[in-house]
Motif scaffolding. Sequence first.
Motif, mmCIF file in Angstrom:
data_model
loop_
_atom_site.group_PDB
_atom_site.id
_atom_site.type_symbol
_atom_site.label_atom_id
_atom_site.label_comp_id
_atom_site.label_asym_id
_atom_site.label_seq_id
_atom_site.Cartn_x
_atom_site.Cartn_y
_atom_site.Cartn_z
ATOM 1 N N VAL A 1 0.837 -1.196 0.000
ATOM 2 C CA VAL A 1 0.000 0.000 0.000
ATOM 3 C C VAL A 1 0.872 1.245 0.000
ATOM 4 C CG1 VAL A 1 -0.179 0.356 2.491
ATOM 5 C CG2 VAL A 1 -2.112 0.875 1.046
ATOM 6 N N THR A 2 0.425 2.280 -0.678
ATOM 7 C CA THR A 2 1.148 3.549 -0.667
ATOM 8 C C THR A 2 0.571 4.473 0.391
ATOM 9 O OG1 THR A 2 1.024 3.271 -3.038
ATOM 10 C CG2 THR A 2 2.211 5.177 -2.238
ATOM 11 N N TRP A 3 -0.723 4.803 0.268
ATOM 12 C CA TRP A 3 -1.350 5.655 1.260
ATOM 13 C C TRP A 3 -2.505 4.968 1.954
ATOM 14 C CZ3 TRP A 3 1.378 9.158 3.192
ATOM 15 C CH2 TRP A 3 2.304 9.867 2.402
ATOM 16 N N ILE A 4 -3.538 4.652 1.200
ATOM 17 C CA ILE A 4 -4.646 3.925 1.825
ATOM 18 C C ILE A 4 -5.124 2.854 0.860
ATOM 19 C CG2 ILE A 4 -6.225 5.776 1.111
ATOM 20 C CD1 ILE A 4 -7.993 4.903 3.492
ATOM 21 N N GLY A 5 -5.326 1.659 1.367
ATOM 22 C CA GLY A 5 -5.715 0.550 0.507
ATOM 23 C C GLY A 5 -6.922 -0.165 1.084
ATOM 24 N N ALA A 6 -7.560 -0.942 0.224
ATOM 25 C CA ALA A 6 -8.719 -1.711 0.658
ATOM 26 C C ALA A 6 -8.569 -3.142 0.186
ATOM 27 C CB ALA A 6 -10.000 -1.105 0.089
ATOM 28 N N VAL A 7 -8.945 -4.081 1.049
ATOM 29 C CA VAL A 7 -8.915 -5.499 0.668
ATOM 30 C C VAL A 7 -10.324 -6.040 0.781
ATOM 31 C CG1 VAL A 7 -6.554 -5.955 1.346
ATOM 32 C CG2 VAL A 7 -8.363 -6.187 3.011
ATOM 33 N N SER A 8 -10.528 -7.176 0.149
ATOM 34 C CA SER A 8 -11.845 -7.796 0.221
ATOM 35 C C SER A 8 -11.966 -8.602 1.489
ATOM 36 C CB SER A 8 -12.049 -8.723 -0.979
ATOM 37 O OG SER A 8 -12.201 -7.981 -2.129
ATOM 38 N N VAL A 9 -13.110 -8.463 2.157
ATOM 39 C CA VAL A 9 -13.380 -9.180 3.396
ATOM 40 C C VAL A 9 -14.501 -10.165 3.133
ATOM 41 C CG1 VAL A 9 -14.022 -8.932 5.807
ATOM 42 C CG2 VAL A 9 -12.795 -7.101 4.675
ATOM 43 N N GLY A 10 -14.287 -11.391 3.454
ATOM 44 C CA GLY A 10 -15.353 -12.381 3.322
ATOM 45 C C GLY A 10 -16.272 -12.280 4.525
ATOM 46 N N ILE A 11 -17.562 -12.208 4.267
ATOM 47 C CA ILE A 11 -18.510 -12.037 5.363
ATOM 48 C C ILE A 11 -19.168 -13.376 5.631
ATOM 49 C CG2 ILE A 11 -20.575 -10.842 6.116
ATOM 50 C CD1 ILE A 11 -18.266 -8.996 5.776
ATOM 51 N N LEU A 12 -18.975 -13.862 6.832
ATOM 52 C CA LEU A 12 -19.615 -15.114 7.207
ATOM 53 C C LEU A 12 -20.731 -14.765 8.184
ATOM 54 C CD1 LEU A 12 -16.316 -17.056 7.754
ATOM 55 C CD2 LEU A 12 -17.779 -17.133 5.778
ATOM 56 N N ALA A 13 -21.806 -14.256 7.609
ATOM 57 C CA ALA A 13 -22.946 -13.913 8.460
ATOM 58 C C ALA A 13 -23.737 -15.179 8.697
ATOM 59 C CB ALA A 13 -23.811 -12.866 7.773
ATOM 60 N N HIS A 14 -23.949 -15.501 9.930
ATOM 61 C CA HIS A 14 -24.633 -16.751 10.206
ATOM 62 C C HIS A 14 -25.925 -16.445 10.931
ATOM 63 C CE1 HIS A 14 -22.989 -15.639 13.997
ATOM 64 N NE2 HIS A 14 -23.721 -16.520 14.585
ATOM 65 N N SER A 15 -26.785 -17.369 10.949
ATOM 66 C CA SER A 15 -28.012 -17.185 11.721
ATOM 67 C C SER A 15 -27.805 -17.769 13.100
ATOM 68 C CB SER A 15 -29.175 -17.897 11.047
ATOM 69 O OG SER A 15 -28.873 -19.269 10.937
ATOM 70 N N GLY A 16 -28.493 -17.206 14.048
ATOM 71 C CA GLY A 16 -28.331 -17.647 15.423
ATOM 72 C C GLY A 16 -28.747 -19.094 15.616
ATOM 73 N N ASN A 17 -29.850 -19.487 15.003
ATOM 74 C CA ASN A 17 -30.237 -20.887 15.064
ATOM 75 C C ASN A 17 -31.053 -21.201 13.830
ATOM 76 O OD1 ASN A 17 -32.510 -19.525 15.459
ATOM 77 N ND2 ASN A 17 -33.033 -20.423 17.422
ATOM 78 N N THR A 18 -31.395 -22.448 13.669
ATOM 79 C CA THR A 18 -32.148 -22.799 12.469
ATOM 80 C C THR A 18 -33.626 -22.689 12.762
ATOM 81 O OG1 THR A 18 -31.925 -25.082 13.165
ATOM 82 C CG2 THR A 18 -30.423 -24.297 11.476
#
Lengths: 416, 513
Positions: B282-299
Amino acid sequence: MEFWRWVFCVLLLIASSLRVGAEQLRRGQRTERISGSAGDVLEDNPVGRLKVFVYELPSKYNKKILQKDPRCLTHMFAAEIFMHRFLLSSPVRTLNPEEADWFYTPVYTTCDLTPNGLPLPFKSPRMMRSAIQLISSNWPYWNRTEGADHFFVVPHDFGACFHYQEEKAIERGILHLLQRATLVQTFGQRNHVCLKEGSITIPPYAPPQKMQSHLIPPDTPRSIFVYFRGLFYDVGNDPEGGYYARGARAAVWENFKDNPLFDISTEHPMTYYEDMQRAVFCLCPLGWAPWSPRLVEGVIFGCIPVIIADDIVLPFADAIPWEEIGVFVAEEDVPNLDTILTSIPPEVILRKQRLLANPSMKQAMLFPQPAQPGDAFHQILNGLARKLPHDRNIYLKPGEKILNWTAGPVGDLKPW
Amino acid sequence: MKLSALQQSYTNRRSNSFRAAGGLDSSVDGSGKSPAAVFWLVLHGLCCLISLVLGFRFSRLVFFLFFSTASNGGTSGLYPSTPFLGTTADIAGSLSFQANSSPNLELPPNRTAGGISSSRVVVGRHGIRIRPWPHPNPDEVMKAHRIIERVQREQKLQFGIKNPRTVIVVTPTYVRTFQTLHLTGLMHSLMNVPYDLIWIVVEAGGTTNETASLLAKSGLRTIHIGFDKRMPNSWEDRHRLEAQMRLRALRIVREEKLDGIVMFGDDSNMHSMELFDEIQKVTWIGAVSVGILAHSGNTDELSSVVHKKAEEENLPPPVQGPACNSSEKLVGWHIFNSLPYVGNGATYIDDRATVLPRKLEWSGFVLNSRLLWKEAEDRPEWVKDLDKLDGVSEEIESPLSLLKDPSMVEPLGSCGRKVLLWWLRVEARTDSKFPARWIIDPPLEVTVPAKRTPWPDAPPELPSNVKEISIQEHTEKRHAKSRASRSKHSSRSKRKHESRTVDPQVSAKVSEE
């Protein structure tokens, strides 16, 4: 004023030489120059140093054989075919035989393949004989020197002995008619019948495109210590071991099969080339013959070759300092292989890797199509050029005959 | 190269002679039957019969006994392998006329090849050398590992990042049940980073010994600061507080003039090692991809409906990060699509609902620390000064608020195509109990003794009232644990089933009390 001008010129000279030296140092940090006993000759250009005349043989000696079985273009003996093609379009070729230094006979002796793809050498002596008879009757140049300024490419297991079994090959010896010619072969073992004085050893053919397509990023860390894939026991021909590889491969297996540092097995993985690039050492033990394509693969992929073959003569041995690049282990020391390899100082290992990383080293082991400067074709020509000029006494006086055209096993004398 | 046995037998038949054993210097080949040939034939037949009777190829044994000292391999301490296994194959081999496998009692392999007497290398059967203890030597293994390490270090020097910069990791945390879990994971990732590291840990509710003892185990350079407010219960407030804690850490970077690359390592995220290599670019400010593992509390049925809808609509993969066009330029942002979860998102920390990420997570951004300094020579003009933000009056949602021009962000990880870290929020209930520093003191009592020896079969007789109390305490502990297990990420039905079966019992007990 004159004096100061000379001083200025001298200073300039010194400065420029220092800069050249510094550049070499910078380049030499990652790769190192390769100097063999013949000097720094890997980058020599043979064009202009020799002239080669290519005999026009009827196509039954070359093209028709290849048409019958195109597998000859991909197996490890394909060097003879590609050498022919290279010479046909090379600037060293001359159409005037009077000015030629070397004469080349394009006969594909290793192209009679079994259904499995292994070459049968039984007709090869007759084929070679017939070719030589042809050139000696149609051109005067063979009889002039009885073949001393001719060269032949014989890439088979034991070269011009034309047999795959070592004992039989030794019995036969080199084909009698070739005893004055220069042989370009893959087989090389010191004090062996099938290696003639003055032969040029070449690497076996390995497909360059296939290897290039399996390259992985060079920053992949090398995490395998010793790597080997291949047979340890040739179950079909020598089930007990002891004959195959003089027992060396079996010894490797028995001593190191449970050693975590040795990644050795008989599998044929799809990732063979990639794995070699992740290994520090690659074993190149002898098989039925001492040479193997593993040496070429190790050099291309930067894996230090561990050569287990007593008295072997490696390709281009006068141009490439194999002692500094690879590790030589005597067959009797195989049980101590792990001690030997781990006791090599890390600086030595890094230096060997730098030598291997030298692009001219990798180029010298390959037979690319079309030919590129510094590749194996050019190294062969360099080797031939180093043997020039021919000695005066190879030219026979009129009427003098040295070769005995009826020597050799009776079966060889049958026409082909 | 070596042909099959079939081919060999063909050639033998072709050469029309009985090949004597190893026939190097026996001149029987090709000539007619001489008395010597007959003798060898008879001897060969005799040996075959003996092998048949004994059941193995005894020639090797005799060879070993008589010729081992004379053979070229016979050094002390080594012995050739004598395969007494695979007998049927041996018999078959010895009975047939396959040339190379004939017994060579008669032939010590010392004869040199052909007529060349100077060669050391002989053709013929050799022993297979095995050392007395053919197993790995631990010293050798260690030496080899050191060699490999040196080689890899050299590789990194040549092909890796030149002039690596210090990585400054900013982590907001607070003491809770899952803190040890998350922080240990993050700590181990950071301990494996091959670059210099400064870890700034901001703790809500002030610094505690718990966190400090955890950080001390890492051996990294840490700056442990306390933040005065306590971590609130609702996710909304939590995010706001975390943003403030991060700003506090950024102020420290500014004050101490720390030089390097600032990355936001939330303690509940999972980072890959490639991330740390990538952010060096990175030179000044960079962004990376974040994988989102949004889960449900229960089924629950509710959330399964949501999931079904999500699958039907073919939602894009849950990744937050920079979006590029074909010429690798930043054109926009991928944001987590929270529409399917509208109304179903978790508000409180132990809600049985999906925990949703923010629109753009802080952890997806990396900054050059010089952006935050008071006076940096080449600081670009599209960056706001940190002092101008105080985080209270305006919402600092993401580092983009630090920029006047958000298009100057550099996309990393081959333009956002590589997911280098994963976001996951798993927390226990705010009031869930856990032993301080996870040290159980005093030790737990034996509630159900083991039935195996050496324990006695009959449990020791406890007074009845003590037994009652211990059982109640036990169930209370299980109550807390089961609640926590329900909000765990893994939706294994077994555990859910277990928790549900315990539940009515527990609730019955609770109602009793």
